[in-house]
Design an enzyme around this catalytic site. Structure first.
Site, PDB file in Angstrom:
ATOM      1  CG  MET A 188      -2.110  -0.884   1.001  1.00 41.95           C
ATOM      2  SD  MET A 188      -3.021  -1.118   2.519  1.00 41.95           S
ATOM      3  CE  MET A 188      -1.961  -2.257   3.322  1.00 41.95           C
ATOM      4  CD  GLU A 427      -3.880  -2.259   5.806  1.00 40.77           C
ATOM      5  OE1 GLU A 427      -3.468  -3.404   5.781  1.00 40.77           O
ATOM      6  OE2 GLU A 427      -3.137  -1.272   5.888  1.00 40.77           O
ATOM      7  CG  HIS A 511       2.843   0.758   9.652  1.00 40.90           C
ATOM      8  ND1 HIS A 511       1.557   1.241   9.488  1.00 40.90           N
ATOM      9  CD2 HIS A 511       3.021  -0.143   8.652  1.00 40.90           C
ATOM     10  CE1 HIS A 511       0.994   0.648   8.451  1.00 40.90           C
ATOM     11  NE2 HIS A 511       1.859  -0.201   7.931  1.00 40.90           N
ATOM     12  CG  ASN A 549      -0.690   1.740   4.818  1.00 46.76           C
ATOM     13  OD1 ASN A 549      -1.622   2.511   4.624  1.00 46.76           O
ATOM     14  ND2 ASN A 549      -0.870   0.514   5.192  1.00 46.76           N
TER      15      ASN A 549
HETATM   16  P1  FAE Z   1      13.366  -1.278   6.241  1.00 47.56           P
HETATM   17  O1  FAE Z   1      12.562  -1.407   5.000  1.00 47.56           O
HETATM   18  O2  FAE Z   1      12.957  -2.032   7.447  1.00 47.56           O
HETATM   19  O3  FAE Z   1      14.860  -1.689   5.846  1.00 47.56           O
HETATM   20  C1  FAE Z   1      15.906  -1.782   6.782  1.00 47.56           C
HETATM   21  C2  FAE Z   1      16.915  -2.784   6.241  1.00 47.56           C
HETATM   22  O4  FAE Z   1      18.127  -2.659   6.988  1.00 47.56           O
HETATM   23  C3  FAE Z   1      16.465  -4.233   6.381  1.00 47.56           C
HETATM   24  O5  FAE Z   1      16.670  -4.905   5.158  1.00 47.56           O
HETATM   25  C4  FAE Z   1      17.370  -4.781   7.492  1.00 47.56           C
HETATM   26  O6  FAE Z   1      17.669  -6.169   7.320  1.00 47.56           O
HETATM   27  C5  FAE Z   1      18.616  -3.937   7.330  1.00 47.56           C
HETATM   28  N1  FAE Z   1      19.395  -3.759   8.555  1.00 47.56           N
HETATM   29  C6  FAE Z   1      18.955  -3.362   9.774  1.00 47.56           C
HETATM   30  N2  FAE Z   1      19.972  -3.254  10.662  1.00 47.56           N
HETATM   31  C7  FAE Z   1      21.101  -3.572   9.960  1.00 47.56           C
HETATM   32  C8  FAE Z   1      22.467  -3.663  10.318  1.00 47.56           C
HETATM   33  N3  FAE Z   1      22.899  -3.376  11.576  1.00 47.56           N
HETATM   34  N4  FAE Z   1      23.378  -4.041   9.384  1.00 47.56           N
HETATM   35  C9  FAE Z   1      22.965  -4.340   8.122  1.00 47.56           C
HETATM   36  N5  FAE Z   1      21.656  -4.273   7.733  1.00 47.56           N
HETATM   37  C10 FAE Z   1      20.746  -3.897   8.635  1.00 47.56           C
HETATM   38  O7  FAE Z   1      13.527   0.232   6.693  1.00 47.56           O
HETATM   39  N6  FAE Z   1       4.192   0.041   4.665  1.00 47.56           N
HETATM   40  C11 FAE Z   1       3.446   0.609   3.717  1.00 47.56           C
HETATM   41  O8  FAE Z   1       3.609   1.795   3.431  1.00 47.56           O
HETATM   42  N7  FAE Z   1       2.484  -0.106   3.060  1.00 47.56           N
HETATM   43  C12 FAE Z   1       2.208  -1.404   3.375  1.00 47.56           C
HETATM   44  O9  FAE Z   1       1.342  -2.033   2.755  1.00 47.56           O
HETATM   45  C13 FAE Z   1       2.973  -2.016   4.399  1.00 47.56           C
HETATM   46  N8  FAE Z   1       2.732  -3.301   4.780  1.00 47.56           N
HETATM   47  C14 FAE Z   1       3.595  -3.915   5.654  1.00 47.56           C
HETATM   48  C15 FAE Z   1       3.436  -5.278   5.930  1.00 47.56           C
HETATM   49  C16 FAE Z   1       4.366  -5.933   6.722  1.00 47.56           C
HETATM   50  C17 FAE Z   1       4.200  -7.407   7.025  1.00 47.56           C
HETATM   51  C18 FAE Z   1       5.478  -5.219   7.256  1.00 47.56           C
HETATM   52  C19 FAE Z   1       6.516  -5.913   8.104  1.00 47.56           C
HETATM   53  C20 FAE Z   1       5.630  -3.871   6.990  1.00 47.56           C
HETATM   54  C21 FAE Z   1       4.696  -3.204   6.200  1.00 47.56           C
HETATM   55  N9  FAE Z   1       4.831  -1.856   5.897  1.00 47.56           N
HETATM   56  C22 FAE Z   1       4.012  -1.258   4.994  1.00 47.56           C
HETATM   57  C23 FAE Z   1       5.890  -1.043   6.512  1.00 47.56           C
HETATM   58  C24 FAE Z   1       7.051  -0.747   5.569  1.00 47.56           C
HETATM   59  O10 FAE Z   1       7.475  -1.918   4.896  1.00 47.56           O
HETATM   60  C25 FAE Z   1       8.194  -0.136   6.406  1.00 47.56           C
HETATM   61  O11 FAE Z   1       7.700   1.055   6.971  1.00 47.56           O
HETATM   62  C26 FAE Z   1       9.412   0.165   5.570  1.00 47.56           C
HETATM   63  O12 FAE Z   1       9.939  -1.005   4.980  1.00 47.56           O
HETATM   64  C27 FAE Z   1      10.487   0.826   6.437  1.00 47.56           C
HETATM   65  O13 FAE Z   1      11.502   1.289   5.579  1.00 47.56           O
HETATM   66  P2  FAE Z   1      12.926   1.625   6.147  1.00 47.56           P
HETATM   67  O14 FAE Z   1      13.765   2.129   5.041  1.00 47.56           O
HETATM   68  O15 FAE Z   1      12.773   2.461   7.360  1.00 47.56           O
END
Ligand code: FAE
Length: 572
Positions: A188, A427, A511, A549
């Site tokens: 989303m 949602e 989130h 989201n």
């Molecule tokens: P993120 O995407 O979490 O990426 C961080 C990365 O850094 C990851 O790959 C980690 O493995 C890596 N990492 C962390 N620490 C280290 C370290 N020390 N060394 C090396 N690598 C590291 O961060 N959001 C929406 O807007 N729409 C949706 O439909 C939605 N659905 C979701 C459904 C689920 C099941 C989940 C879990 C989340 C959902 N979200 C959704 C939230 C969204 O995916 C999340 O807010 C973002 O992915 C966060 O982005 P960041 O760049 O903050």
């Protein structure tokens, strides 16, 4: 350590010593994929590099990755990005395009090697070790059905794609792998109401965000919307239409929700001409097709610049400033059992933290606690919130069937955010089981003002979020859904979340937001206070709640940071 100059296009064309394998992959991709999607040449080169790395089992991915390069004792690059989620991917692309050689360090694996079943990811219906990050049992948010433990399965520990990190009163779901949360999320792609964005970020120029960075983020992410005519007629969204009817009966407004799932592909799934993914119960453990996760968009383009290399299965654990003002990172390389097989040092001039709310907060707090970053602002770790997340189910009347066939990608929300007495955006979520179950499921985002703080100590990262703080979210969700139940003479489902009578799952979040809040722990552009050439680009910048989201907001803020940093900080 100077910046790498040169024209990006030239680097990409030369391919930096692209191997015969990569060249063949490029040709294959060009034939099969360019016709379907409008990929840029950079994305094609980048996707070829990803496929070559997967085929040859490499953990270092770049246009040069097919060459057997012996790693040096210390890897130096002008820029390092920690994490490959939304914030990290934007940083990597914009650095690569600026001609700056960049290493991305990602603790998860690259997800494009098929398992024994021929698929990269497993479905929610048949989870195996690929589903979760080093667990012995899956930990799906919806734990039970009719109170029966039929959802979760025993699995063997493996660096799977979804992690559930448990704190005292709150557990946090995050994605692990090249693409971070984009691999597991529901796609989303919602832009927050401008008034609420301005409320949360009073020092950010909203006109610039809504005029430049939100549109840029949406275009880069490939945001699209479901065809309304198809939505009205397809069995796969009957569950949404039923919830819309019940919202309308309550006098509530619903709205279509944009997505990064390719609806053209979904329609072909429905027509039987494409392999099912969203229509095949794939989502939280990854989608094999259809979803424009970051490895298909930002990261493919970043690799295609020829300036970006991604190192997988490397977890950064230490950040130390060197005496010459550069950065030294310590990273543990792990194998498929989670064992540390090597500890490496990296050096860089510019350091970008994109580990997500948990990952970035942990790195900074640990560095402060261990004494390597003593000058961090006191607000590091603070301002955390779960975006007011609450999951709940309602039981429908027998005549209001939700359909045995449900797409895993939500496309509609109940928008009561303008109700100042009780702002909620809910949602309409799928519950695809292949059987009619009469359940309407929701993930509500409530305007919960409560915030918590991370700290780091002997037990690692902890979070002081309390159950009472969660009950503020569930109280708001209850007010809205009591109205819906009352208008439709329906009741809640009590059987979905494990314990005997649990209606509101307010103890987990998809989130996680905050921990290094923009304008508090950083300046107004994500530069970490107390240090220079240290930046945060991920969800830790958002102060606990954004009302929708968060992926589009995280991406747009990262675009804004990178535009400013590349213009001001990296000039020769
Ligand atoms: P993120 O995407 O979490 O990426 C961080 C990365 O850094 C990851 O790959 C980690 O493995 C890596 N990492 C962390 N620490 C280290 C370290 N020390 N060394 C090396 N690598 C590291 O961060 N959001 C929406 O807007 N729409 C949706 O439909 C939605 N659905 C979701 C459904 C689920 C099941 C989940 C879990 C989340 C959902 N979200 C959704 C939230 C969204 O995916 C999340 O807010 C973002 O992915 C966060 O982005 P960041 O760049 O903050």
């Amino acid at each position: 350590m100077g910046l790498v100059g040169g024209k990006v296009e030239d680097v990409a064309i030369a391919g930096g010593g692209q191997s015969a394998d990569a060249a063949r992959m490029t040709a294959k991709l060009t034939q099969h994929q360019l016709t379907r999607h409008q990929l840029t040449r950079r994305q094609i080169l980048g996707m070829a590099a990803l496929q070559t790395a997967a085929a040859t089992g490499l953990t270092r991915i770049g246009l040069k990755s097919a060459q057997a390069v012996e790693p040096a004792a210390v890897d130096n690059a002008p820029a390092i990005v920690v994490g490959s989620g939304y914030g990290g991917a934007v940083a990597a692309l914009r650095l690569g395009q600026a001609g700056i050689r960049t290493i991305v360090l990602e603790m998860g694996r690259l997800w494009n090697t098929p398992g024994p079943d021929g698929k990269v990811f497993c479905s929610t219906a048949a989870p195996d070790r690929r589903s979760m990050w080093f667990k012995t049992r899956t930990e799906a948010p919806l734990a039970t059905f009719l109170w029966l433990d039929v959802v979760n399965r025993d699995i063997s520990p493996y660096p799977g794609v979804l992690d559930r990190v448990r704190f005292g009163n709150m557990s946090v779901f995050v994605g692990r792998g090249v693409g971070g949360g984009s691999l597991v999320n529901g796609s989303m792609a919602v832009t927050p109401p401008r008034s609420y964005f301005a409320e949360q970020f009073p020092a950010v120029d909203a006109a610039e965000m809504y005029g430049t960075y939100f549109p840029r983020a949406r275009a880069m992410l490939g945001v699209n919307t479901v065809d309304p005519a198809w939505f009205e007629s397809t069995e796969w969204y009957r569950f949404s239409r039923i919830s819309r009817k019940h919202a309308a009966n309550t006098g509530l407004r619903t709205t279509f929700v944009p997505s990064v799932y390719d609806f053209g592909y979904m329609q072909r799934e429905a027509a039987g001409t494409a392999t099912r993914s969203a229509l095949g119960q794939e989502v939280i453990y990854g989608n094999n097709f259809g979803k424009k996760s970051l490895d298909k968009t930002y990261l493919a383009s970043a690799l295609g610049t020829g300036n970006v290399t991604i190192h997988t299965m490397e977890k950064v654990r230490g950040i130390t400033p060197a005496s010459d003002g550069t950065w030294v990172l310590t990273a543990d390389r792990i194998d498929d059992t989670g064992a540390v097989v090597e500890t490496r040092q990296y050096g860089c001039t510019y350091l970008f933290l994109g580990g997500g709310s948990l990952g970035t907060s942990e790195l900074l707090l640990r560095a402060r606690q261990s004494g390597t970053l003593p000058a961090l602002d006191a607000s590091v770790g603070a301002g955390w919130g779960p975006n007011g997340n609450v999951m709940l189910g309602r039981a429908n009347h027998l005549w209001d069937t939700v359909g045995a066939n449900q797409s895993t990608m939500p496309v509609m929300g109940i928008d009561d955010w303008a109700n100042t007495a009780n702002p909620v955006f809910a949602e309409i979520a799928p519950l695809p089981t292949g059987l009619e179950h009469w359940v309407s499921l929701y993930l509500a985002i409530t305007k919960n003002p409560q915030r918590a703080r991370f700290s780091y100590g002997g037990a690692g990262l902890s979070l002081d979020w309390s159950a009472a703080q969660s009950s503020v979210s569930s109280g708001m969700a209850k007010k809205l859904f009591d109205r819906i139940n009352s208008a439709n003479s329906t009741i809640y489902r009590y059987d979905l979340f494990g314990s005997a009578d649990k209606v509101f799952a307010d103890d987990f979040t998809y989130h996680p937001l905050g921990g290094c809040v923009l304008g508090r722990a950083t300046d107004n552009y994500g530069r970490v206070k107390g240090y220079s050439k240290l930046y945060v680009t991920d969800g830790s910048l958002i102060p606990g709640n954004i009302g929708v989201n968060p992926l589009v907001t995280i991406t747009a803020l990262a675009e804004r940071t990178m535009a400013r940093v590349l213009a001001e900080d990296t000039a020769p």
